[in-house]
Write a protein that holds these residues in place. Structure first.
Motif, PDB file in Angstrom:
ATOM      1  N   SER A 103      -8.291 -11.666 -13.578  1.00  0.00           N
ATOM      2  CA  SER A 103      -8.947 -12.567 -14.531  1.00  0.00           C
ATOM      3  C   SER A 103      -9.906 -11.814 -15.452  1.00  0.00           C
ATOM      4  CB  SER A 103      -9.712 -13.660 -13.771  1.00  0.00           C
ATOM      5  OG  SER A 103     -10.810 -13.116 -13.063  1.00  0.00           O
ATOM      6  N   MET A 104     -10.437 -10.695 -14.977  1.00  0.00           N
ATOM      7  CA  MET A 104     -11.396  -9.922 -15.771  1.00  0.00           C
ATOM      8  C   MET A 104     -10.735  -9.131 -16.889  1.00  0.00           C
ATOM      9  SD  MET A 104     -13.871  -8.515 -12.707  1.00  0.00           S
ATOM     10  CE  MET A 104     -14.983  -7.584 -13.749  1.00  0.00           C
ATOM     11  N   VAL A 105      -9.442  -8.835 -16.753  1.00  0.00           N
ATOM     12  CA  VAL A 105      -8.784  -7.998 -17.754  1.00  0.00           C
ATOM     13  C   VAL A 105      -7.940  -8.815 -18.732  1.00  0.00           C
ATOM     14  CG1 VAL A 105      -8.762  -6.013 -16.216  1.00  0.00           C
ATOM     15  CG2 VAL A 105      -6.780  -7.531 -16.262  1.00  0.00           C
ATOM     16  N   VAL A 106      -8.150 -10.124 -18.747  1.00  0.00           N
ATOM     17  CA  VAL A 106      -7.438 -10.970 -19.708  1.00  0.00           C
ATOM     18  C   VAL A 106      -7.992 -10.694 -21.106  1.00  0.00           C
ATOM     19  CG1 VAL A 106      -7.040 -13.342 -20.469  1.00  0.00           C
ATOM     20  CG2 VAL A 106      -6.927 -12.766 -18.032  1.00  0.00           C
ATOM     21  N   ALA A 107      -7.102 -10.528 -22.063  1.00  0.00           N
ATOM     22  CA  ALA A 107      -7.500 -10.266 -23.449  1.00  0.00           C
ATOM     23  C   ALA A 107      -6.904 -11.321 -24.365  1.00  0.00           C
ATOM     24  CB  ALA A 107      -7.039  -8.876 -23.876  1.00  0.00           C
ATOM     25  N   GLU A 108      -7.535 -11.503 -25.510  1.00  0.00           N
ATOM     26  CA  GLU A 108      -7.064 -12.520 -26.450  1.00  0.00           C
ATOM     27  C   GLU A 108      -5.753 -12.116 -27.108  1.00  0.00           C
ATOM     28  OE1 GLU A 108     -10.095 -13.371 -29.259  1.00  0.00           O
ATOM     29  OE2 GLU A 108     -11.558 -14.034 -27.759  1.00  0.00           O
ATOM     30  N   VAL A 109      -5.569 -10.832 -27.385  1.00  0.00           N
ATOM     31  CA  VAL A 109      -4.343 -10.355 -28.020  1.00  0.00           C
ATOM     32  C   VAL A 109      -3.280 -10.160 -26.933  1.00  0.00           C
ATOM     33  CG1 VAL A 109      -3.300  -8.532 -29.421  1.00  0.00           C
ATOM     34  CG2 VAL A 109      -5.699  -9.215 -29.792  1.00  0.00           C
TER      35      VAL A 109
END
Length: 424
Positions: A103-109
């Motif tokens: 969940s911490m490494v989720v990015a918008e792109v």
């Protein structure tokens, strides 16, 4: 906890003065050296420099090494004859940690998100070795909280501390994976953990950006701890990673054949992360500088032992077992401990090393010399020595009769055995 008495005395007498012994036996002579250790560890392998400047050779007579091996084995078996599986002790916590990492490494792109989570997906996350060490260390250093008067207050404070220590484990794993992504680009690797490396699958640019993204997320998590000493420790780790990689890229012919230089680089590239993270765990728990330095020593020596066995496996393992191409280091021109030991026995090998390994014939000739030498054996022996020093650091921790604490300490000792006996 059962002790190997001589090693325990060494740990207590040495560590109590902020020193440790880094001795080796060569040419039939004993050369024990006491090496100064700074709590800030400004020069992490000052010990290596002092040892090498005194022309100490990393070798031991066989009886001494067999004793070291027996010590590690004895310590790892524990006092109450209970086999401890380090990974199972923290399995539930690791599962929660893995979910949180994803969940911490989720990015918008979307493209960046896919790249950032590449090695955090189920099935390719590895055994989470570093988080396991840190969670076990957190329990091993657990101290009763006496300032609180109510059980509820004690539980709340303990829960908050554990959450902060879990955060260190998450930060460490993100820094580690970021370094792998960058290393694979620099090494032009095509596999990692048994699958295509990110740079091979998505290209170098996205792999570099994904590594940068993970480092930025690690920094955000680190800032949330609001502990300047811990922030400084882990920021230094990132500097060490860059320093180690630069040392490897800009190496001279003399440095390429220097065990001193190699061990210093190995500390920066591999052992600094786990040693400083272990120390951060202790600092968050409010431990003394002596205990914090013991945690550091455990991580440092475990990390060095881990990398030395990696060096061995690069020659003895297979692509399937390692999850990467065997002989990858030497084919990339990286000279590791087995070859360095072989050079000591066959100085003519140095000419081949200086010529480089662009030609496969030079690789073959180097391997021939290695097979005639005791380079593999001596590297294993050096790894066993560092594993023994890591065990001694745990043995030197303050007495604690709590069974949960004792079990975690036995697990940390067992990890030293696992590290030097692993096959992948």
């Amino acid at each position: 906890m059962m002790r190997v008495r001589g090693l325990a005395r060494l740990a207590r007498s040495g560590y109590a003065r902020g020193q440790w012994v880094y001795s080796s036996l060569g040419s039939g002579e004993s050369a024990p050296l006491l090496l100064e250790h700074s709590s800030h560890f400004r020069n992490p392998l000052q010990s290596s420099r002092e040892v090498l400047s005194c022309r100490v050779i990393y070798s031991w007579v066989s009886y001494a090494i067999s004793t070291v091996g027996e010590q590690v084995q004895l310590q790892s078996s524990s006092a109450i004859e209970e086999q401890v599986d380090p990974f199972s002790l923290v399995a539930d916590e690791l599962s929660i940690l893995a979910d949180r990492l994803r969940s911490m490494v989720v990015a918008e792109v979307p493209k960046l998100a896919s790249a950032a989570e590449y090695f955090f997906k189920l099935g390719v996350e590895g055994k989470r070795f570093r988080p396991t060490v840190l969670l076990l260390m957190a329990t091993a250093l657990d101290l009763p909280i006496q300032r609180q008067t109510t059980e509820a207050a004690v539980n709340a404070l303990s829960s908050e501390l554990r959450t902060r220590q879990q955060c260190i484990a998450e930060i460490t794993e993100m820094i580690h994976v970021a370094s792998l992504l960058h290393d694979d680009v620099l090494d032009d690797a095509d596999t990692r953990r048994g699958i295509g490396s990110l740079n091979f699958v998505m290209g170098n640019k996205l792999a570099v950006l994904a590594g940068d993204f993970l480092l930025s997320r690690a920094c955000v998590a680190l800032a949330s701890l609001k502990n300047t000493e811990v922030v400084s420790l882990l920021a230094k780790v990132v500097e060490h990673l860059v320093t180690g990689e630069t040392m490897q890229m800009t190496i001279t012919s003399d440095q390429r054949c220097s065990m001193e230089y190699y061990m210093e680089k190995t500390y920066y590239k591999t052992a600094s992360l786990i040693s400083n993270s272990c120390k951060a765990i202790a600092l968050l728990a409010g431990q003394t500088s002596d205990v914090s330095n013991l945690a550091f020593e455990y991580g440092k020596n475990l990390g060095l032992a881990f990398q030395l066995i990696d060096d061995v496996l690069d020659f003895t393992g297979t692509s399937t077992s390692l999850g990467k191409g065997s002989l990858s280091d030497i084919r990339h021109g990286i000279v590791t401990a087995p070859i360095l030991f072989a050079i000591e026995e066959f100085p003519e090998l140095r000419v081949i090393v200086n010529q480089g390994f662009e030609k496969s014939s030079n690789v073959d000739r180097a391997l021939e010399y290695l097979s005639m030498s005791s380079g593999i054996q001596r590297t294993r022996e050096l790894a066993a020595k560092h594993a023994s020093l890591a065990s001694a650091a745990i043995d030197a921790l303050p007495e604690n009769g709590d069974e949960v604490v004792q079990r975690s300490r036995r697990a940390l000792v067992e990890l030293t055995h696992i590290v030097i006996t692993r096959t992948k």
